[in-house]
Every structure is written in C-alpha cells, then in structure tokens.
Motif scaffolding. Sequence first.
Motif, short mmCIF file in Angstrom:
data_model
loop_
_atom_site.label_atom_id
_atom_site.label_comp_id
_atom_site.label_asym_id
_atom_site.label_seq_id
_atom_site.Cartn_x
_atom_site.Cartn_y
_atom_site.Cartn_z
N ALA A 46 0.74 -1.25 -0.11
CA ALA A 46 0.18 -0.23 -0.06
C ALA A 46 0.76 1.13 0.02
N ILE A 49 2.46 1.63 -3.57
CA ILE A 49 1.22 2.30 -4.52
C ILE A 49 1.09 3.53 -4.27
N THR A 50 0.76 3.81 -3.05
CA THR A 50 0.55 5.13 -2.69
C THR A 50 1.78 6.16 -3.29
N SER A 196 -1.98 5.61 4.18
CA SER A 196 -1.54 4.94 2.83
C SER A 196 -2.56 3.96 2.44
N ALA A 200 -4.06 4.68 -1.39
CA ALA A 200 -3.95 3.75 -2.40
C ALA A 200 -5.27 3.30 -3.23
N HIS A 337 -5.88 11.33 -2.33
CA HIS A 337 -4.75 10.50 -2.63
C HIS A 337 -3.55 11.27 -2.25
#
Length: 482
Positions: A46, A49-50, A196, A200, A337
């Motif tokens: 996570a 990806i974040t 996060s 994500a 995000h």
Amino acid sequence: MAIGREQGKAAYLEEAGAFEISASRRDDLDDDGRAKRTGNFVTASAHIITAVIGSGVLSLAWAIAQLGWVAGPAVLAAFSLITWFCSSLLADCYRSPDPVHGKRNYSYMSAVKANLGGVKFKLCGLAQYVNLVGVTIGYTITTAISMAAVKRSNCFHRHGHRAACKVSNTTYMIAYACIQIVLSQIPNFHKLSWLSLVAAVMSFAYSSIGLGLAIAKIAEGSNAKTSLTGVTVGVDVTGTEKVWRTFQALGDIAFAYSFSNVLIEIQDTLKSSPPENKVMKKATFVGVTTTTIFYMLCGVLGYAAFGNDAPGNFLTGFGFYDPFWLVDIGNIFIAIHLIGAYQVFCQPIFQFVEDLTQSRWPDNSFVTSEHIIKLPMLGDYPFSFFRLVWRTSYVIVTAVVAMIFPFFNDFLGLIGALAFWPLTVFFPVEMYIKQADIKRWSKTWIWLQILSMTCLMISIAAACGSIQGLIHALAGYKPFKS
C-alpha cells in the motif's frame, strides 16, 4: 550482618523487579530497542502504490503523445523493469553487511552511509532531500490544480465549454497546506498505514475513472490523430520543440516511477520475520507491476482518445468535460490521494531534521520534550512543540514555492529527471556491488555500470527538456494570478 543481608536482599528484589519490568517492555520493542514494527506485505504494498501511483499517471497520455506508439509503451516498460530491478537491489541493503542478519539501516541515507560512506553519503543526502522537497511541492501544485478543475468543470457545465471559467489555484494551495499542517503532526511512518491504505484506494479510483473516460471517448468514435512517432514535426511542433518535448516526456515517465527514495523508510516498517528484504521484494514486484498495468492502460488509451493533442493532465486539462460529475469525482480522488502521498514523501525529511536537531541539542527541552495528549478515538498522542513549529514552517514554505511556480508537467519532469539516476539507479547499484563484493571489470560489474551510465544520460536529457519547458512557461507568467 543482618542489616547487610536485608539490604542485599532488597537490592536483589529491586534489581529483579527492574528486570521483570524490562522483560515485559521487550514485547513492545525490536531487537535494537526501537518500537516494535508491525508492517507486513499488505501495508508495504500500500505504501509503494501510494508513493508510485501519483500525479505522474495524469501526464502519461501527454508523454506517449510526444513519443508515439512505438517508443511510448517501450519506454514505460523499460522504466518499470529498471525500477523493479534496482529496487530489489536496494531492498537487500536495508541490513548491512548481511541482508538478513546485519544491522538495520533506518533510512536511505543511513544505508548509503553504511555501505559506501564518505562523499557518496553526502551526495545521496543532497539528492534525496532535494527530490523529496520537490515532490512535496509538485503534489501541492497537482492537488490545487485538481481542486480548481472541479470548480472549472461545474462552470463549464453551467456556461458552456467555451466560457472563460478562470480559477486561481492559490486559494486551494492554502487549503491544502492547512490540511498538511495538521497531518504533519503524525509522528512517523509507523502511524501512516491507514493513510496510505486510503490513498492507495484513491489512486486506483481516479486512475480507473480516467481510464474509463478514455475508453468512452474512443467508443464514441474519437477522431484523434496518432502516429508511430508521436507529435509530427512541421504540423504539431517544430523540430526543436519535438526534441525538447521528447526529453521532457522521459522526465515525466521517470517521475511516475519515483519511489526508491522512500523505499528503505517503507521497509523499516516491516516486521523482522519473515526477513524484511524478502517481503519488500515481493511488495515491490506487486507495486511496480500493478502501477505499470495502470500506466500502460492510462497512457496508451489516453493517447488513443486525444492523439497528438493530449493535454498535460488528462483530468484537469479538460480533454474530458462530461459527465462533469465523474470528472469532479476523479479530481476529488486525486486530491485525497495526494494528501496521503505528501505525508509518505515528507516523513523522511521530518525525521532527518528532528534526529539531527536532537543529536546536536540533546539538553534542549524545546527540541527533545514530548507531551502525551489524550485525543478522542485516537487515544494517547505524543505532541511536541518543536515538531509543530518545524513541520508547520516546512509546509508553508513548500506551499509558497508551489504558488510561485505552478507548472504541472515541467515541474514533474524536472523532479523525475533529478531523482531517477542517483536515487533509483546509481546508489542501489553501487551498494549492491559493495555488499555482494562484485569484482571490478567482471561481467556483472560491467553490465551494471552500463545500466547506470545509460540511465545517467537519460536523466540529463530529461532535465534539459524540463528546464527548457519551465523557462518557456515562465515567459510572461505572473505569480498568484488566475
């Protein structure tokens, strides 16, 4: 003698009690005395990806438009492979000298110091923190643009697509900075897992929205002009502009894959068993693979939808006007995000400055003291006046710089160019060579050096293209205007 025996017994009981207290505390501590880590494969994935799927995805349609159908996807694939490979090398450098049983390195810089030391350690610090500051400025710009796009989208919906609908980004940058001032009081990475995970999910959501809108535009019968080599010299751009834009596109793609500068910090959240390097390599593979699939889809389909006229940001550049509510949702997801991603990238900066000040002024109560505050639903929260002042000041400075230079594509390209070679390639390669004791002029050493030098040339070209773009954007620009 009796008194002596009683005193001895009391001392023994006191020592035994202290031992029991110490033993009980060890359940909350790692082998090096630090707080026990609770991270795992899911939380690390996570975080990655974040960090990776960020504002970079929004510029990929434009980047592929500059490169064309052949070079565009090929460059994306090449960057993903290089990022994954070098990140795997870097994961083995979390502990040194042995990647499994060696001493922990708590940050990227400490890993470089342990493996390379000297001048390279200082150069790494300069490259890493300049890049991290740049990323936080870039995220401030992107979030403000996305929030302003929501207002513009509603304006276009009410007054038509040709309406002026001018909106100042400055107000949204101030609002974003206020949110980050609050979130920046989160003490460290170990408290960021929830943020996060939310970020994500948001990154998947707005990437999917952009992807869906591009597919819908293609299905409607898009007449976008595309070519094997991208924008056409003499039609869309001049020969010189084609070269500069190609270089800038490389920087935008490099930025889209920039997360190596926080990889060690993310790895430091993982539990010690199973070995951190093995878990991190799996998380890196999943993170990079997932983002590459999204990048390919968004970049390729975005180019198919808009062709050589692809906007620099395909959700805020108004390649899409309708359905306006879906465009709004996509931009809101971007903002949510990047609120989380900002924290992922600025936490290493916060930690570095705070560790440095505490080591220099260990007796200064303003720098070292913490107060436990009980917050509803959150429980005990460690509050520090120094952390409040320093982190608030940092957020304000980055917001002011973003207000002065609010150029999305050019800024992202420059950040990506400056970070790609030193942080993603050079230092991981050099640390791996040192730790694995690879002999100079051996086959492995030679091809690793070829990889490093090739990426250096790419970074220089991308930086030149982005600087030229910034110079062009600054011509006639007035700060703090709509």
